[in-house]
Design a protein around this motif. Structure first.
Motif, mmCIF file in Angstrom:
data_model
loop_
_atom_site.group_PDB
_atom_site.id
_atom_site.type_symbol
_atom_site.label_atom_id
_atom_site.label_comp_id
_atom_site.label_asym_id
_atom_site.label_seq_id
_atom_site.Cartn_x
_atom_site.Cartn_y
_atom_site.Cartn_z
ATOM 1 N N PRO A 24 0.832 -1.207 0.000
ATOM 2 C CA PRO A 24 0.000 0.000 0.000
ATOM 3 C C PRO A 24 0.868 1.260 0.000
ATOM 4 O O PRO A 24 2.050 1.215 0.359
ATOM 5 N N ASP A 25 0.273 2.369 -0.375
ATOM 6 C CA ASP A 25 0.959 3.658 -0.363
ATOM 7 C C ASP A 25 1.330 4.010 1.082
ATOM 8 O O ASP A 25 0.466 4.046 1.957
ATOM 9 N N GLN A 52 2.053 6.714 2.507
ATOM 10 C CA GLN A 52 1.458 7.923 3.062
ATOM 11 C C GLN A 52 0.052 7.690 3.608
ATOM 12 O O GLN A 52 -0.456 8.496 4.356
ATOM 13 N N GLY A 53 -0.563 6.557 3.274
ATOM 14 C CA GLY A 53 -1.884 6.237 3.793
ATOM 15 C C GLY A 53 -1.862 5.301 4.993
ATOM 16 O O GLY A 53 -2.912 4.906 5.496
ATOM 17 N N LEU A 54 -0.667 4.953 5.481
ATOM 18 C CA LEU A 54 -0.538 4.012 6.593
ATOM 19 C C LEU A 54 -0.402 4.732 7.932
ATOM 20 O O LEU A 54 0.041 5.868 7.984
ATOM 21 N N SER A 55 -0.727 4.013 8.994
ATOM 22 C CA SER A 55 -0.563 4.570 10.345
ATOM 23 C C SER A 55 0.916 4.527 10.729
ATOM 24 O O SER A 55 1.716 3.800 10.120
ATOM 25 N N TYR A 109 10.005 6.298 0.313
ATOM 26 C CA TYR A 109 9.075 7.224 -0.312
ATOM 27 C C TYR A 109 9.577 8.632 -0.049
ATOM 28 O O TYR A 109 10.467 8.840 0.767
#
Length: 72
Positions: free
Chosen positions: A14-15, A17-20, A49
């Protein structure tokens, strides 16, 4: 020191920047968010990233079932 085997991941990561923050630190699975117990994880290798022009490293880990696409 234990060697880490390379893991084949049946899913795209997953990206970041969208993770906790817990997922970015490898405390929770990057796919399902489950807390990971010692010995019950798959290291997915160092990833990178870019944030505000700086390259940032993160070290994703996953539930073994998620690595092969068996969980959501």
């Amino acid at each position: 020191m234990k060697e880490i085997d390379e893991v084949s991941v049946a899913r795209e990561l997953p990206d970041a920047q969208g993770l906790s923050s817990r997922q970015l630190r490898g405390v929770e699975c990057v796919f399902c968010g489950r807390d990971l117990a010692l010995g019950d994880v798959r290291d997915l290798g160092q990833q990178h990233y870019v944030v505000y022009g700086s390259r940032v490293s993160w070290f994703p880990r996953a539930d073994p079932a998620c690595v092969t696409g068996g969980a959501s």
